[in-house]
Design a protein around this motif. Structure first.
Motif, PDB file in Angstrom:
ATOM      1  N   ASP A 136       0.824  -1.217   0.000  1.00 29.94           N
ATOM      2  CA  ASP A 136       0.000   0.000   0.000  1.00 29.94           C
ATOM      3  C   ASP A 136       0.858   1.268   0.000  1.00 29.94           C
ATOM      4  OD1 ASP A 136      -2.561  -1.272   0.083  1.00 29.94           O
ATOM      5  OD2 ASP A 136      -2.275  -1.667   2.222  1.00 29.94           O
ATOM      6  N   THR A 154      -0.831   4.623  -0.946  1.00 35.78           N
ATOM      7  CA  THR A 154      -2.014   5.119  -0.229  1.00 35.78           C
ATOM      8  C   THR A 154      -1.830   5.264   1.270  1.00 35.78           C
ATOM      9  OG1 THR A 154      -2.836   2.832  -0.111  1.00 35.78           O
ATOM     10  CG2 THR A 154      -3.654   4.210  -1.924  1.00 35.78           C
ATOM     11  N   THR A 158       6.105  -0.074   1.207  1.00 34.68           N
ATOM     12  CA  THR A 158       5.182   0.194   2.310  1.00 34.68           C
ATOM     13  C   THR A 158       5.910   0.326   3.642  1.00 34.68           C
ATOM     14  OG1 THR A 158       3.291  -0.891   1.242  1.00 34.68           O
ATOM     15  CG2 THR A 158       3.247  -0.750   3.628  1.00 34.68           C
ATOM     16  N   ASP A 192      -5.299   0.540   2.149  1.00 32.08           N
ATOM     17  CA  ASP A 192      -5.524   0.903   0.744  1.00 32.08           C
ATOM     18  C   ASP A 192      -6.381   2.148   0.553  1.00 32.08           C
ATOM     19  OD1 ASP A 192      -8.068   0.005   1.406  1.00 32.08           O
ATOM     20  OD2 ASP A 192      -7.938  -1.823   0.197  1.00 32.08           O
ATOM     21  N   GLN A 239      -9.563   2.640   0.986  1.00 34.58           N
ATOM     22  CA  GLN A 239     -10.927   2.501   0.468  1.00 34.58           C
ATOM     23  C   GLN A 239     -11.947   3.070   1.456  1.00 34.58           C
ATOM     24  OE1 GLN A 239     -10.955  -1.739  -1.511  1.00 34.58           O
ATOM     25  NE2 GLN A 239     -12.332  -0.358  -2.608  1.00 34.58           N
ATOM     26  N   ARG A 253     -10.572   1.327  -5.075  1.00 30.42           N
ATOM     27  CA  ARG A 253      -9.233   0.896  -4.686  1.00 30.42           C
ATOM     28  C   ARG A 253      -8.194   1.593  -5.563  1.00 30.42           C
ATOM     29  NH1 ARG A 253      -7.460  -3.343  -1.911  1.00 30.42           N
ATOM     30  NH2 ARG A 253      -9.505  -4.344  -1.941  1.00 30.42           N
ATOM     31  N   SER A 293      -4.606   1.137  -4.694  1.00 31.77           N
ATOM     32  CA  SER A 293      -3.361   0.376  -4.606  1.00 31.77           C
ATOM     33  C   SER A 293      -3.645  -1.084  -4.909  1.00 31.77           C
ATOM     34  CB  SER A 293      -2.743   0.510  -3.208  1.00 31.77           C
ATOM     35  OG  SER A 293      -3.580  -0.085  -2.244  1.00 31.77           O
ATOM     36  N   GLY A 310      -2.677  -3.627  -3.050  1.00 33.65           N
ATOM     37  CA  GLY A 310      -3.152  -3.981  -1.732  1.00 33.65           C
ATOM     38  C   GLY A 310      -3.483  -5.426  -1.448  1.00 33.65           C
TER      39      GLY A 310
END
Length: 233
Positions: free
Chosen positions: A20, A23, A55, A102, A104, A206, A208, A210
């Motif tokens: 991720d 994001t 990440t 992510d 969302q 969405r 990424s 993820g």
């Protein structure tokens, strides 16, 4: 500037992250900014679950800039179920709020969900318009139907984000190592006498790569636990 919310005195924001990097930095920044304004005592706990991108570097940079942040690192991917369970039990504040890395879900959804704590112990964010591919929506519909049949669980979106009182985890034991653990948390909490409500929230597209929840192997393991864990209740 917002003021401290009367129902938010102490909160752990928990975030599982897997690939991720694009994001999770914004998610951390937005989450920290919101909590600084509305909650006098907070922590942000992030778990990097064996990401293959940057990440982990993003999480380390965020932690250096904010002493409210604690990090967990899995050098090898352990899967969502193990990761979110570890995060649940790592939380030290009075309330626990979960968000995936992510983005969302925006951190501001907390402001909608917290109102449910006036009468309930556990709030699920109900995705009214779910921004997922049709296969994920179908998978979720079947999964939730089976939860109603096998467990009598009436809630529609148990795998969405959650806000709940930390004391619930002192009364129940989570056993599932798969993504079923989110449903298990809801089922065991309700059986222990805690009150649960779903409150409508916004679900974002969405951005990424993820989570791996759509993989057949992950689906099979989750549905397997859905059936096999019934004997433990």
């Amino acid at each position: 500037m917002a003021s401290h919310h009367p129902l938010l005195h102490s909160l752990s924001l928990i975030i599982p992250a897997y690939n991720d990097e694009s994001t999770v930095g914004k998610l951390i920044a937005d989450g920290a900014k919101l909590l600084e304004e509305i909650c006098p005592d907070y922590e942000i706990i992030l778990a990097n679950d064996g990401s293959k991108d940057k990440t982990w570097e993003v999480l380390q940079q965020a932690a250096r800039a904010n002493n409210h942040i604690r990090l967990i690192n899995h050098p090898i991917n352990q899967g969502y179920g193990q990761t979110i369970k570890e995060l649940y039990y790592s939380a030290q504040k009075e309330l626990v709020f979960s968000l995936p890395g992510d983005y969302q879900y925006a951190p501001k959804e907390l402001l909608k969900m917290v109102d449910g704590l006036g009468r309930y112990d556990f709030v699920i964010g109900l995705r009214v318009k779910r921004n997922d591919p049709w296969r994920r929506k179908l998978q979720s519909a079947v999964y939730n139907f089976m939860l109603r049949i096998l467990y009598g669980l009436k809630h529609k979106d148990v795998n969405s984000i959650k806000l709940f009182k930390r004391k619930i985890l002192d009364r129940i034991q989570l056993r599932s190592p798969t993504a079923f653990v989110d449903a298990e948390l809801c089922i065991r909490a309700e059986k222990a006498g805690f009150r649960i409500v779903e409150i409508p929230i916004e679900h974002l597209p969405r951005l990424s790569q993820g989570a791996s929840g759509g993989k057949l192997s992950v689906i099979a393991q989750t549905f397997g636990d859905l059936v096999n864990m019934r004997s433990t209740f």
